[in-house]
Design a protein around this motif. Structure first.
Motif, short mmCIF file in Angstrom:
data_model
loop_
_atom_site.label_atom_id
_atom_site.label_comp_id
_atom_site.label_asym_id
_atom_site.label_seq_id
_atom_site.Cartn_x
_atom_site.Cartn_y
_atom_site.Cartn_z
N PRO A 1 44.50 41.40 47.45
CA PRO A 1 45.13 42.54 48.32
C PRO A 1 46.13 43.31 47.75
O PRO A 1 46.12 44.46 48.07
CB PRO A 1 45.92 41.97 49.38
CG PRO A 1 46.41 40.15 48.76
CD PRO A 1 45.06 39.96 48.08
N LEU A 2 46.57 42.95 46.45
CA LEU A 2 47.21 43.75 45.52
C LEU A 2 46.65 44.89 44.61
O LEU A 2 47.02 45.55 44.19
CB LEU A 2 48.38 42.88 44.85
CG LEU A 2 49.29 41.97 45.67
CD1 LEU A 2 50.24 41.35 44.82
CD2 LEU A 2 50.10 42.95 46.78
N ASP A 3 45.16 44.48 44.56
CA ASP A 3 44.41 45.24 43.50
C ASP A 3 43.04 45.45 44.32
O ASP A 3 42.07 44.96 43.97
CB ASP A 3 44.41 44.43 42.23
CG ASP A 3 43.60 45.55 41.03
OD1 ASP A 3 43.41 46.78 41.49
OD2 ASP A 3 43.34 44.80 40.14
N GLN A 4 43.14 46.40 45.27
CA GLN A 4 41.82 46.67 45.85
C GLN A 4 40.82 47.44 45.41
O GLN A 4 39.67 47.80 45.83
CB GLN A 4 42.48 47.23 47.51
CG GLN A 4 43.21 46.47 48.08
CD GLN A 4 43.78 47.17 49.39
OE1 GLN A 4 43.47 48.13 49.60
NE2 GLN A 4 44.41 46.20 50.37
N GLN A 5 41.19 48.18 44.33
CA GLN A 5 40.28 49.06 43.50
C GLN A 5 39.56 48.37 42.53
O GLN A 5 38.62 49.17 41.64
CB GLN A 5 40.91 50.24 43.00
CG GLN A 5 41.66 51.26 44.05
CD GLN A 5 42.39 52.56 43.33
OE1 GLN A 5 42.03 52.79 42.24
NE2 GLN A 5 42.87 53.17 43.90
N MET A 6 39.61 47.01 42.38
CA MET A 6 39.09 46.38 41.19
C MET A 6 37.47 46.35 41.51
O MET A 6 37.09 45.63 42.55
CB MET A 6 39.55 44.92 41.07
CG MET A 6 38.67 44.30 40.05
SD MET A 6 38.77 44.82 38.51
CE MET A 6 40.52 44.59 38.06
N PRO A 7 36.62 46.66 40.66
CA PRO A 7 35.15 46.69 41.03
C PRO A 7 34.40 45.26 40.95
O PRO A 7 35.06 44.71 40.01
CB PRO A 7 34.60 47.81 39.96
CG PRO A 7 35.61 47.88 38.93
CD PRO A 7 36.95 47.73 39.57
N LEU A 8 33.68 45.02 41.80
CA LEU A 8 32.95 43.83 41.79
C LEU A 8 31.30 44.16 41.52
O LEU A 8 31.06 44.74 42.52
CB LEU A 8 33.20 43.18 43.04
CG LEU A 8 32.53 41.67 43.09
CD1 LEU A 8 33.15 40.69 42.24
CD2 LEU A 8 32.80 41.17 44.78
N ALA A 9 30.82 43.53 40.37
CA ALA A 9 29.62 43.70 40.17
C ALA A 9 28.52 42.67 41.12
O ALA A 9 29.15 41.67 41.27
CB ALA A 9 29.11 43.48 38.74
N LEU A 10 27.57 43.51 41.38
CA LEU A 10 26.43 42.65 42.46
C LEU A 10 25.52 42.18 41.42
O LEU A 10 25.00 42.98 40.63
CB LEU A 10 25.82 43.45 43.42
CG LEU A 10 26.84 43.82 44.58
CD1 LEU A 10 25.82 44.54 45.76
CD2 LEU A 10 27.53 42.76 45.04
N SER A 11 24.91 40.89 41.60
CA SER A 11 23.67 40.33 40.78
C SER A 11 22.50 40.78 41.30
O SER A 11 22.08 40.39 42.50
CB SER A 11 23.84 38.99 40.57
OG SER A 11 22.92 38.37 39.91
N LEU A 12 21.64 41.58 40.80
CA LEU A 12 20.53 42.08 41.23
C LEU A 12 19.33 42.00 40.17
O LEU A 12 19.44 41.79 39.03
CB LEU A 12 20.69 43.53 41.60
CG LEU A 12 21.36 43.76 42.76
CD1 LEU A 12 21.81 45.29 42.86
CD2 LEU A 12 20.78 43.42 44.06
#
Length: 636
Positions: free
Chosen positions: A401-412
């Protein structure tokens, strides 16, 4: 005796006017009658002279007898054999004898559909109908104000087809009239590139950067009644626009302002003689089209896309540059209508700071999350609230909740071409035309045949190569094309409010909706009140899908039933056994029929197969009801 003789064919006789037999006429008109007789004799001589000279008109082409039956053959196929031809007929005339400019000029007056059909008859007409001169004349006929075209392989043909196929269609969910209607077509528009419905109106962007404001209004019908009509008037909102956006929520009630990314010429600064083109963001009221705010950027920064995310009091504007970097700034929408000037800070987004090697090509957003697609087909998520994060990924383990802009990669498994982002679910389409769904599935909006959430991308096996994909609050829509190039609209999820026409109870699988889809439809959008479809065919954008390699096609898993894993055949067998037990537990035949219909909706079958099973079950159910109501029939 004279009546039985046959007269030889000759020049037509000019009938003589009747002589007057009136009594009491003055004889003073003898001179005038003499003049009238002379004119009549001159007319007779002129008609006879034209009759003798008529065969000479066709000199150089054929004789007079042959000129009445000229036959034009395909020059590429050669003349037909004349062995069986009747005596007296000459050789046919080829279209190639006419000047090419004349043939192109004649063809340019045909409708676009006929020009395309004529170009498919033979090689010669294909070359003529494909000439840029023909399409330049057609384009100027369709859009008289369009005088210049940008560089390209086929600029005039592309422009003509864009303007011929453009159209915005809509179908209201409520009311008595549930048929497809067409909005007003702006004559100044050069094709349709994007559209966005707001609370009261619709905005359309064309291919030359003109943004049109289509207004809803009260109009008088043919019967003299006053009725509310959608998109019946239009005005030009602004020019030089690159992109535009509004509140990302599916409910158009929240779309109060329209943010337009445009290019404007700035006056020359002190010490300089030339003006500079700078990108800016202009904010308009969607109700009246009045501009209430404007922010201008440095001329060294060039943007191509804008999306919004967040609440009204803390609205974040995400701007994508030509180099693939993401910048953001924050505004307060509740203060935009106040006449004051202030400075906002433009900062680099964390996805571009932490992953500088990534080049983002497009963005999608809703109120609480953002999705980025890179040039390599990778997908990165940015989720800002824990509830949406849990719906999308099924856990809160990696949420900070303190770092909401951290991008999360999807496995495709492959490169992603485009996507659709709903409130708490997402749809992805890869380079092979496969559809992957992920997120909340409470109403069956993922189309997997069940109502179980998916925390990772799950393929919908019975859908391939969609034209467009749209995800809403709790339902999803897919625009697909058949082998005969006909379009159809499929939908799944919640059907309340008529949002799935023909399926008021909804469906956990994609089913064919009762909507007549335009032939050149390319994108769609759904609101609470209406379904919109945009039609515009761009020949510069060919098929983007690739064929699936044999190695992946052979090893691909079979569609799973129910909750079984895609690669677990035992899960499929267990799901079928569970379905049979549910049918066996039903007390009556009618209940078993209803349960079987429900199970067919859960199974990942094609839309045509599901329609077949549902219709067959309805026939059996009606037959069973008739047998039960007949007292003479003994019970089994």
């Amino acid at each position: 005796m004279g009546e039985g003789l046959r007269r030889e064919k000759g020049p037509p006789e000019v009938p003589k006017p009747r002589q007057g037999h009136g009594v009491g006429k003055a004889a003073a008109g003898t001179g005038s009658r003499r003049d009238e007789g002379r004119r009549r004799e001159g007319l007779v001589r002129m008609v006879r002279r034209n009759w003798r000279q008529k065969p000479q008109i066709l000199t150089g082409l054929c004789t007079w007898e042959e000129g009445r039956r000229v036959k034009r053959t395909c020059p590429s196929c050669g003349p037909e054999s004349r062995g069986e031809e009747k005596k007296g007929r000459g050789n046919p005339i080829s279209v190639q004898l006419f000047p090419p400019e004349l043939v192109e000029h004649i063809i340019s007056f045909l409708p676009v559909r006929d020009v395309v059909a004529l170009g498919q008859t033979c090689r010669y007409f294909h070359e003529v109908c494909d000439a840029e001169g023909v399409w330049r004349r057609i384009c100027r006929r369709l859009s008289p104000r369009l005088r210049e075209q940008s560089s390209g392989v086929r600029p005039w043909k592309r422009a003509a087809i864009l303007n011929y196929t453009k159209g915005l269609y809509f179908q209201a969910f409520g009311g008595r009239r549930r048929c497809l209607s067409k909005s007003v077509a702006p004559l100044l528009a050069h094709g349709y590139r994007r559209f966005l419905p707001t609370k009261d109106h619709v905005f359309i962007l064309d291919y030359v950067g003109t943004l049109f404001f289509l207004k809803n209004a009260l109009v008088s019908s043919t019967l003299g009644q006053i009725q509310w009509k959608r998109a019946c008037h239009y005005v030009v909102l602004c020019r030089g626009a690159k992109d535009f956006a509004s509140d990302p929520r599916c409910d158009t009630v929240y779309r109060k302002y329209l943010y337009v990314l445009a290019t404007r010429e700035q006056p020359a600064v002190v010490g300089s003689t030339s003006s500079q083109a700078c990108d800016c963001v202009e904010v308009y009221l969607q109700s009246s089209g009045q501009r209430v705010f404007k922010m201008t950027f440095h001329h060294s920064m060039s943007f191509k896309q804008i999306v919004l995310v967040g609440q009204e009091t803390h609205r974040a504007l995400l701007l994508l540059t030509e180099e693939g970097k993401i910048y953001s700034l924050v505004v307060n929408e509740t203060q935009l209508d106040q006449p004051r000037s202030y400075t906002v800070q433009l900062a680099l987004r964390k996805v571009s700071r932490c992953l500088p090697h990534l080049r983002v090509t497009c963005m999608a957003s809703n109120q609480s999350s953002t999705l980025y697609i890179t040039d390599q087909g990778g997908v990165y998520f940015e989720v800002h609230t824990p509830g949406v994060y849990r719906d999308l990924f099924g856990t809160l383990q990696a949420f900070d909740p303190l770092d909401q802009q951290m991008p999360l990669a999807l496995s495709l498994p492959a490169k992603i071409l485009f996507c659709a982002l709903g409130y708490n679910h997402v749809g992805l389409v890869d380079e092979f035309g496969r559809i992957f769904m992920q997120g909340n599935n409470r109403y069956g909006q993922l189309g997997t045949g069940d109502k179980m959430d998916r925390g990772e991308p799950t393929q919908v096996h019975y859908l391939q190569r969609p034209i467009a994909l749209w995800c809403g609050l709790n339902h999803s829509l897919v625009l697909s094309q058949g082998l005969d190039f006909s379009k159809e609209l499929l939908g799944c999820g919640c059907g309340a409010g008529g949002r799935l026409p023909g399926w008021p109870k909804g469906s956990a699988s994609f089913v064919k909706l009762h909507v007549k889809v335009p032939l050149c439809a390319c994108s769609l959008c759904s609101t609470r009140e209406c379904l919109y479809m945009l039609a515009s065919h761009d020949i510069a954008h060919g098929p983007a899908y690739r064929d699936l390699p044999p190695s992946k096609a052979v090893g691909s898993p079979e569609p799973s039933l129910g909750a079984g894993a895609p690669q677990d055949p035992g899960g499929t067998a267990r799901a079928c056994e569970e379905y049979l037990s549910q049918i066996h537990s039903c007390p009556t035949l009618q209940d078993r029929m209803e349960k079987m219909k429900e199970i067919v909706g859960w199974m990942p079958l094609m839309a045509a197969q599901k329609d077949f099973f549902w219709e067959a079950l309805d026939m059996l159910q009606r037959a069973a009801g008739d047998v039960a109501s007949d007292p003479s029939t003994p019970e089994s």
